[in-house]
Design an enzyme around this catalytic site. Sequence first.
Site, PDB file in Angstrom:
ATOM      1  CD  GLN A   1      42.032  35.621  33.457  1.00  0.00           C
ATOM      2  OE1 GLN A   1      41.603  36.757  33.562  1.00  0.00           O
ATOM      3  NE2 GLN A   1      41.710  34.664  34.315  1.00  0.00           N
TER       4      GLN A   1
ATOM      5  CG  HIS B   1      56.848  31.101  27.053  1.00  0.00           C
ATOM      6  ND1 HIS B   1      56.685  32.135  26.161  1.00  0.00           N
ATOM      7  CD2 HIS B   1      55.753  30.317  26.882  1.00  0.00           C
ATOM      8  CE1 HIS B   1      55.552  31.989  25.497  1.00  0.00           C
ATOM      9  NE2 HIS B   1      54.973  30.889  25.922  1.00  0.00           N
TER      10      HIS B   1
ATOM     11  CG  ASP C   1      52.118  29.495  24.601  1.00  0.00           C
ATOM     12  OD1 ASP C   1      52.316  30.506  25.302  1.00  0.00           O
ATOM     13  OD2 ASP C   1      52.998  28.641  24.370  1.00  0.00           O
TER      14      ASP C   1
ATOM     15  NE  ARG D   1      36.325  44.617  33.751  1.00  0.00           N
ATOM     16  CZ  ARG D   1      37.066  43.934  34.619  1.00  0.00           C
ATOM     17  NH1 ARG D   1      36.593  42.881  35.231  1.00  0.00           N
ATOM     18  NH2 ARG D   1      38.298  44.307  34.886  1.00  0.00           N
TER      19      ARG D   1
ATOM     20  CG  HIS E   1      42.531  41.661  33.528  1.00  0.00           C
ATOM     21  ND1 HIS E   1      41.180  41.797  33.763  1.00  0.00           N
ATOM     22  CD2 HIS E   1      42.927  40.645  34.328  1.00  0.00           C
ATOM     23  CE1 HIS E   1      40.782  40.898  34.656  1.00  0.00           C
ATOM     24  NE2 HIS E   1      41.827  40.187  35.010  1.00  0.00           N
TER      25      HIS E   1
ATOM     26  CG  ASN F   1      41.106  43.429  36.748  1.00  0.00           C
ATOM     27  OD1 ASN F   1      39.918  43.599  37.004  1.00  0.00           O
ATOM     28  ND2 ASN F   1      41.769  42.348  37.143  1.00  0.00           N
ATOM     29  CD  GLU F   2      40.868  41.690  40.680  1.00  0.00           C
ATOM     30  OE1 GLU F   2      41.867  40.969  40.805  1.00  0.00           O
ATOM     31  OE2 GLU F   2      39.722  41.246  40.702  1.00  0.00           O
TER      32      GLU F   2
ATOM     33  CG  ASN G   1      36.755  42.881  39.671  1.00  0.00           C
ATOM     34  OD1 ASN G   1      35.832  43.436  39.064  1.00  0.00           O
ATOM     35  ND2 ASN G   1      37.925  42.631  39.117  1.00  0.00           N
TER      36      ASN G   1
ATOM     37  CE1 TYR H   1      35.225  36.001  40.971  1.00  0.00           C
ATOM     38  CE2 TYR H   1      36.436  38.001  41.492  1.00  0.00           C
ATOM     39  CZ  TYR H   1      35.957  37.101  40.558  1.00  0.00           C
ATOM     40  OH  TYR H   1      36.206  37.298  39.222  1.00  0.00           O
TER      41      TYR H   1
ATOM     42  CD  GLU I   1      37.091  40.151  37.454  1.00  0.00           C
ATOM     43  OE1 GLU I   1      37.406  39.306  38.321  1.00  0.00           O
ATOM     44  OE2 GLU I   1      37.934  40.725  36.744  1.00  0.00           O
TER      45      GLU I   1
HETATM   46  C1  PNW Z   1      40.071  38.158  39.722  1.00  0.00           C
HETATM   47  N1  PNW Z   1      40.624  38.071  46.188  1.00  0.00           N
HETATM   48  O1  PNW Z   1      41.117  38.233  40.643  1.00  0.00           O
HETATM   49  C2  PNW Z   1      40.677  38.500  38.365  1.00  0.00           C
HETATM   50  O2  PNW Z   1      40.349  39.804  37.951  1.00  0.00           O
HETATM   51  C3  PNW Z   1      40.372  37.527  37.264  1.00  0.00           C
HETATM   52  O3  PNW Z   1      41.300  37.667  36.224  1.00  0.00           O
HETATM   53  C4  PNW Z   1      40.333  36.120  37.811  1.00  0.00           C
HETATM   54  O4  PNW Z   1      40.191  35.158  36.807  1.00  0.00           O
HETATM   55  C5  PNW Z   1      39.209  36.071  38.830  1.00  0.00           C
HETATM   56  O5  PNW Z   1      39.494  36.933  39.906  1.00  0.00           O
HETATM   57  C6  PNW Z   1      38.918  34.678  39.403  1.00  0.00           C
HETATM   58  O6  PNW Z   1      39.945  34.236  40.240  1.00  0.00           O
HETATM   59  C7  PNW Z   1      40.932  38.164  42.013  1.00  0.00           C
HETATM   60  O7  PNW Z   1      41.517  37.566  46.859  1.00  0.00           O
HETATM   61  C8  PNW Z   1      41.914  37.558  42.768  1.00  0.00           C
HETATM   62  O8  PNW Z   1      39.578  38.542  46.758  1.00  0.00           O
HETATM   63  C9  PNW Z   1      41.816  37.528  44.147  1.00  0.00           C
HETATM   64  C10 PNW Z   1      40.728  38.110  44.781  1.00  0.00           C
HETATM   65  C11 PNW Z   1      39.740  38.709  44.033  1.00  0.00           C
HETATM   66  C12 PNW Z   1      39.847  38.721  42.647  1.00  0.00           C
END
Ligand code: PNW
Length: 494
Positions: free
Chosen positions: A41, A61, A74, A99, A145, A189-190, A330, A332, A399
């Site tokens: 990223q 690509h 890129d 991190r 990741h 990661n995830e 993580n 959100y 996160e």
């Molecule tokens: C994270 N969900 O992914 C990733 O670890 C990061 O790379 C990304 O940039 C970030 O979220 C923001 O989008 C997720 O559905 C994707 O709950 C989906 C979920 C949670 C985290």
Amino acid sequence: MKYKLVLLLCVCGWPLEKTHAAINRTFPVNFKFGAASASYQVEGGWNVDGKSENIWDHICHEKPTYVANQDNGDIACDSYHKYKEDVAMLKDLGVDFYRFSISWSRVIPGGVAGSPVNQLGLDYYRNLVQELVDNGIEPMVTMFHWDLPEALQELGGWPNPELEDHFVYYARTLYKELGDLVKHWMTFNEPKQTCLGGYGDGDKAPGYTSSGVADYQCTHILLKTHAKAYHIYDEEFRAEQQGSVGIVIDTAWFEPASGSDEDKEAAERGLQFTFGWFANPVINGNYPQVMIDRIDERSAGQGFEISRLPKFTDEEIEYIKGTHDFVALNFYTATYAQWLEEADINDLGYYSDLNILQFPDDAWEETVTSWFRVVPWGIRKAVNWISKTYDNPEIFITENGYPDAGGLEDDRRINYHKEYLSNLLEAILDDGVNVTRYTVWSLMDNFEWTSGYNDKLGLYSVDFEDPDRPRTPKASAAYYKQVIATRCLVDVCE
Ligand code: PNW
């Protein structure tokens, strides 16, 4: 007065989501704040100094319409060349840790166990880690990741059991070369996004859609691989390096859509199929019973001779159990979960194995990302659930962040972090949950996977039109800096 009112409302049973009782209290002295990024990223430098192609390079690509605006990584933020500036930004924020993730195909371009280590690639990470340490910032490293070396995808990717040996070779290389300075390691990661996204839904590279089969094969290998990488640290490095190892798991909070027992069951099943899918093996040794029961039963009904969910042997269960020094979350957003009549037996896939209806509340603030609403109380409920379900482990929030379309005056982002942190503080101070770290995703705007550069989550803005990729702090950077300096979310704390 305001404080008393909140207390009064709490007593009357005012819902959790409306209280802000912790907003003017301070974070414990040992609590640490950080910011995060990931190699594909931010780094760019996709083919320099011996790095080989990974699956995100490859899909961008070869299938450019896979990503919005045909964007790719890129160059991204060009952190491969600008890492000293990144560290200066972190230093200015005053974070305790950074991190970031390591690009496997930069360090071991051939991918397979025993193939040559790319010294120039390793030097990049050695320099980054040294720069962080010299500036008093702890490096917290994610080994994987999502950017699998393309050479390993050509062998079938994560559903291929050979990947275990290839990853372990990579992990051992990292412990050996960087473990004197890196004290916190995260293997994956995830895994849900790697396996369900990459091999089930196809919305992550390599983009396969074999849900209900390849995604379960993928997670099975990945969990065994994690356990091996953990044990290697124990056996070969821990005594000397004294660090810790974990795996990063993402989940939304699943809120029952009503008070009915069915909807409560649906919400719990959502958490088990998302967080428990990985946490239960790593903590208790095996998949959650509800996953085993449902997938075994549906597989039999579909005429499979063996379950689509692979089985761990008794030895494997013992081996995987306890392979975590912390639980990394993580987090959100949240969703309602509603009970559903059993899906048609012919529907084959993760979502019909899970079989719940998910939808948001119209009242929850929307963001630029369709699956993402602002639900601050969700984090408090999520860490409470983890604490209760897994016997009060140490939890890191690895996160948490807010997507928008850009702009330096990012009030909504400030509000998001303030509200989520306030709820986290209540979980710590009032509920006794052992959360010790919080990480903002992300340090700077970056390549947001299939959304390309559309969705911005950074504390710093990056000008992707300018070849020099200049960074500019947003209002949220100043806010976070103040939170870290004062350990308080408002202007004055008690
Ligand atoms: C994270 N969900 O992914 C990733 O670890 C990061 O790379 C990304 O940039 C970030 O979220 C923001 O989008 C997720 O559905 C994707 O709950 C989906 C979920 C949670 C985290």
